[in-house]
Design an enzyme around this catalytic site. Structure first.
Site, PDB file in Angstrom:
ATOM      1  N   GLU A  33      17.434 -77.996  46.404  1.00 53.53           N
ATOM      2  CA  GLU A  33      16.697 -76.984  47.514  1.00 53.53           C
ATOM      3  C   GLU A  33      16.137 -75.759  46.229  1.00 53.53           C
ATOM      4  O   GLU A  33      16.954 -75.042  45.877  1.00 53.53           O
ATOM      5  CB  GLU A  33      17.337 -76.668  48.447  1.00 53.53           C
ATOM      6  CG  GLU A  33      16.819 -75.365  49.210  1.00 53.53           C
ATOM      7  CD  GLU A  33      15.248 -75.844  49.707  1.00 53.53           C
ATOM      8  OE1 GLU A  33      14.377 -75.036  49.386  1.00 53.53           O
ATOM      9  OE2 GLU A  33      15.136 -76.731  50.291  1.00 53.53           O
ATOM     10  N   CYS A  41      13.093 -73.869  59.947  1.00 55.52           N
ATOM     11  CA  CYS A  41      13.623 -73.418  60.970  1.00 55.52           C
ATOM     12  C   CYS A  41      14.785 -72.429  60.926  1.00 55.52           C
ATOM     13  O   CYS A  41      14.705 -71.468  61.635  1.00 55.52           O
ATOM     14  CB  CYS A  41      14.383 -74.707  61.749  1.00 55.52           C
ATOM     15  SG  CYS A  41      15.087 -74.552  63.264  1.00 55.52           S
ATOM     16  N   CYS A  46      12.225 -71.283  63.621  1.00 56.47           N
ATOM     17  CA  CYS A  46      12.441 -70.858  65.050  1.00 56.47           C
ATOM     18  C   CYS A  46      13.717 -70.110  65.268  1.00 56.47           C
ATOM     19  O   CYS A  46      13.715 -69.683  66.338  1.00 56.47           O
ATOM     20  CB  CYS A  46      12.690 -72.469  65.401  1.00 56.47           C
ATOM     21  SG  CYS A  46      13.734 -73.615  64.397  1.00 56.47           S
ATOM     22  N   LYS A  49      12.508 -66.351  64.691  1.00 56.35           N
ATOM     23  CA  LYS A  49      11.506 -65.913  65.571  1.00 56.35           C
ATOM     24  C   LYS A  49      12.065 -65.800  66.719  1.00 56.35           C
ATOM     25  O   LYS A  49      11.907 -64.756  67.851  1.00 56.35           O
ATOM     26  CB  LYS A  49      10.510 -67.106  65.577  1.00 56.35           C
ATOM     27  CG  LYS A  49       9.481 -67.164  66.612  1.00 56.35           C
ATOM     28  CD  LYS A  49       8.574 -68.159  66.615  1.00 56.35           C
ATOM     29  CE  LYS A  49       9.201 -69.463  66.907  1.00 56.35           C
ATOM     30  NZ  LYS A  49       8.485 -70.627  66.968  1.00 56.35           N
ATOM     31  N   TYR A 176       0.855 -72.719  69.506  1.00 56.62           N
ATOM     32  CA  TYR A 176       2.045 -72.062  69.798  1.00 56.62           C
ATOM     33  C   TYR A 176       2.695 -70.800  69.087  1.00 56.62           C
ATOM     34  O   TYR A 176       3.151 -69.803  69.636  1.00 56.62           O
ATOM     35  CB  TYR A 176       3.313 -73.156  70.023  1.00 56.62           C
ATOM     36  CG  TYR A 176       3.874 -73.740  68.882  1.00 56.62           C
ATOM     37  CD1 TYR A 176       5.048 -73.009  68.260  1.00 56.62           C
ATOM     38  CD2 TYR A 176       3.193 -74.848  68.091  1.00 56.62           C
ATOM     39  CE1 TYR A 176       5.633 -73.765  67.285  1.00 56.62           C
ATOM     40  CE2 TYR A 176       3.845 -75.358  66.837  1.00 56.62           C
ATOM     41  CZ  TYR A 176       5.072 -74.737  66.457  1.00 56.62           C
ATOM     42  OH  TYR A 176       5.610 -75.041  65.252  1.00 56.62           O
ATOM     43  N   GLU A 180       3.256 -67.110  70.543  1.00 55.79           N
ATOM     44  CA  GLU A 180       4.490 -66.433  70.493  1.00 55.79           C
ATOM     45  C   GLU A 180       4.454 -65.212  69.703  1.00 55.79           C
ATOM     46  O   GLU A 180       5.168 -64.216  70.287  1.00 55.79           O
ATOM     47  CB  GLU A 180       5.576 -67.506  69.718  1.00 55.79           C
ATOM     48  CG  GLU A 180       5.872 -68.728  70.695  1.00 55.79           C
ATOM     49  CD  GLU A 180       6.619 -69.850  69.764  1.00 55.79           C
ATOM     50  OE1 GLU A 180       6.889 -70.682  70.419  1.00 55.79           O
ATOM     51  OE2 GLU A 180       6.672 -69.659  68.582  1.00 55.79           O
ATOM     52  N   HIS A 435      20.802 -73.138  95.055  1.00 54.49           N
ATOM     53  CA  HIS A 435      20.090 -71.782  95.618  1.00 54.49           C
ATOM     54  C   HIS A 435      20.922 -70.712  95.248  1.00 54.49           C
ATOM     55  O   HIS A 435      22.162 -70.829  95.610  1.00 54.49           O
ATOM     56  CB  HIS A 435      19.913 -72.240  97.127  1.00 54.49           C
ATOM     57  CG  HIS A 435      18.946 -70.877  97.745  1.00 54.49           C
ATOM     58  ND1 HIS A 435      17.642 -70.636  97.466  1.00 54.49           N
ATOM     59  CD2 HIS A 435      19.575 -70.106  98.529  1.00 54.49           C
ATOM     60  CE1 HIS A 435      17.337 -69.642  98.293  1.00 54.49           C
ATOM     61  NE2 HIS A 435      18.270 -69.180  98.849  1.00 54.49           N
ATOM     62  N   GLU A 440      15.553 -74.692  91.157  1.00 59.66           N
ATOM     63  CA  GLU A 440      15.643 -75.600  92.634  1.00 59.66           C
ATOM     64  C   GLU A 440      14.188 -75.772  92.935  1.00 59.66           C
ATOM     65  O   GLU A 440      14.072 -76.844  93.749  1.00 59.66           O
ATOM     66  CB  GLU A 440      16.072 -74.909  93.595  1.00 59.66           C
ATOM     67  CG  GLU A 440      15.464 -73.576  94.087  1.00 59.66           C
ATOM     68  CD  GLU A 440      16.137 -72.697  95.270  1.00 59.66           C
ATOM     69  OE1 GLU A 440      16.456 -73.432  96.210  1.00 59.66           O
ATOM     70  OE2 GLU A 440      16.257 -71.669  95.254  1.00 59.66           O
TER      71      GLU A 440
END
Length: 446
Positions: A33, A41, A46, A49, A176, A180, A435, A440
């Site tokens: 890496e 991510c 993600c 964010k 998206y 966002e 409820h 619901e």
């Protein structure tokens, strides 16, 4: 003898999962890496964010608190505090990811790796290693168009590093990511303008959900410029940016962010040396087992441009490792993948939209619930939620669930099981309501 059973290029979500699972099956694994362990991510996507989104929600929550009896004498936001705390959490998670790989005895090379042959990888340090199988999991990056002054623009990658919040921010795109960050900047007090080359936001999402988000966003003060494109970006003497436009008036802003799609990271990987084929979008072409045209080279995640979502990359990496090293071959199912837009309010959906269902199935029934969340009623907030079930008329099967409203993604994760299990509308009708909740409404539509 090869140096490794598996060599992984890229330590993002897919690469880390594949490495860990393969190692747990007894394989000798190494991963390279060049940036930071965790990938898009965890490091610049993600996770940070979502933390900004949590921070942005307090803007409205603090306003609403007064109607619930709370006295909040002063509302003041400090961008630097949130930015630095998010960065610290990212650092913590990066350490945990590295620790996980280390615990599974995966060797980590913190440097760039390129292919020099079907079984050979060269590291930036000059070292060459061999592996029986090679997995490419290098992900994707934000697309930037070729236009004059583009060096003055930012992408979602750089948002987390801003020294200060821009007072006026223009966001290019209406997918998206654009929606966002439009919500985030707006809640933090910036004047937000979204510029889109077409007249549709969130293409591919259910039409009623995206129309509702547009209405709410405009009511919150977010401005839109549709059927408009950028000609050039000019830096002004006072540090501001003049955006020379086509299709609308020119715009003066303090920052311009491009969120116009993502492109696979394949440049400079040496794919040509190994003979790996690419698709028409630059993606690595793979079969259902994530195998390229070179039998021992595989690819998972965004670099394949199948479905650019973190859970998909994770599952692809897991399937690859189990299949190749665990004696348990399986493939990823790409139907009924839940998705969310963490806008203000958020959108969530799974399965077919109403338009997709009509095109595919012909005869469909839809059931909707349009309501104000109880919290919004007491707070005096007129924002309305919308839930929709899309049902196959011939089988009564629920083929799609779509919703916009508070906590919609949290609710949808459980509801997605119903779509994946192919439950029928009658199963929803037989389920007792919980409820008082927003969820619901899913079992009360008639």
């Amino acid at each position: 003898m090869m140096d490794y059973d598996l060599f992984v290029i890229g330590a993002g979500s897919g690469g880390v999962r594949a490495s860990r699972i393969a190692a747990s099956h007894g394989a000798k694994v190494a991963v390279a890496e060049e940036y930071r362990v965790g990938g898009t991510c965890v490091i610049r996507g993600c996770v940070p964010k979502k933390l900004l989104i949590y921070g942005a929600h307090f803007a409205e929550d603090l306003d609403d608190a007064a109607m619930f009896g709370w006295d909040v004498p002063e509302k003041r936001f400090d961008w630097a505090v949130l930015r630095d705390n998010v960065a610290a959490e990212v650092n913590r998670l990066e350490g945990l990811y590295g620790q996980t790989l280390g615990n599974h005895k995966v060797e980590i090379f913190h440097e760039r790796a390129t292919l020099v042959g079907p079984n050979e990888v060269k590291l930036a340090s000059g070292k060459t290693v061999t592996a029986d199988k090679i997995l490419i999991a290098t992900g994707a990056r934000p697309f930037l168009p070729d236009l004059p002054g583009i060096e003055h623009a930012i992408t979602s990658n750089e948002v987390f590093l801003l020294e200060e919040l821009p007072k006026r921010v223009v966001i290019a795109g209406a997918g998206y990511i654009a929606n966002e960050f439009a919500g985030i900047f707006n809640e933090f007090g910036s004047q937000v303008t979204v510029v889109n080359r077409s007249e549709t936001i969130l293409r591919g999402y259910d039409e009623q959900m995206r129309d509702r988000l547009l209405q709410i966003s405009m009511a919150k003060g977010i401005q839109y410029r549709f059927n408009s494109t950028f000609e050039r970006i000019e830096k002004q003497d006072d540090g501001s940016l003049k955006l020379v436009m086509k299709g609308c008036d020119d715009i003066i802003a303090d920052a311009v962010m491009f969120a116009t799609g993502r492109v696979p990271n394949v440049e400079g990987l040496g794919l040509e040396h190994a003979g790996v084929e690419l698709g028409d979008k630059g993606q690595i072409k793979v079969d259902e087992n994530s195998r390229t045209n070179v039998p021992n080279i595989f690819a998972v995640g965004d670099v394949t441009d199948r479905v650019q979502l973190t859970p998909v990359a994770i599952r692809e990496g897991h399937a690859f490792a189990d299949s190749q090293f665990g004696g348990n071959p399986w493939t990823v199912e790409y139907d009924a993948i839940p998705n969310a837009v963490f806008s203000h309010p958020p959108i969530a959906g799974v399965g077919l939209t109403e338009a997709q269902a009509r095109n595919k199935l012909g005869s469909v029934k839809t059931f909707t619930s349009d309501f104000r969340a109880m919290k919004n009623v007491l707070a005096g907030r007129n924002e309305r939620s919308l839930y929709k079930l899309v049902v196959d008329s011939s089988t009564d099967e629920v083929v799609g669930i779509h919703m916009i409203g508070p906590d919609a993604p949290e609710i949808l994760q459980a509801a997605a099981i119903a779509v994946k299990a192919r439950l029928k509308k009658a199963d929803f009708d037989r389920t007792m309501a919980l409820h008082p909740t927003m969820s619901e409404e899913l079992v009360l539509m008639r």
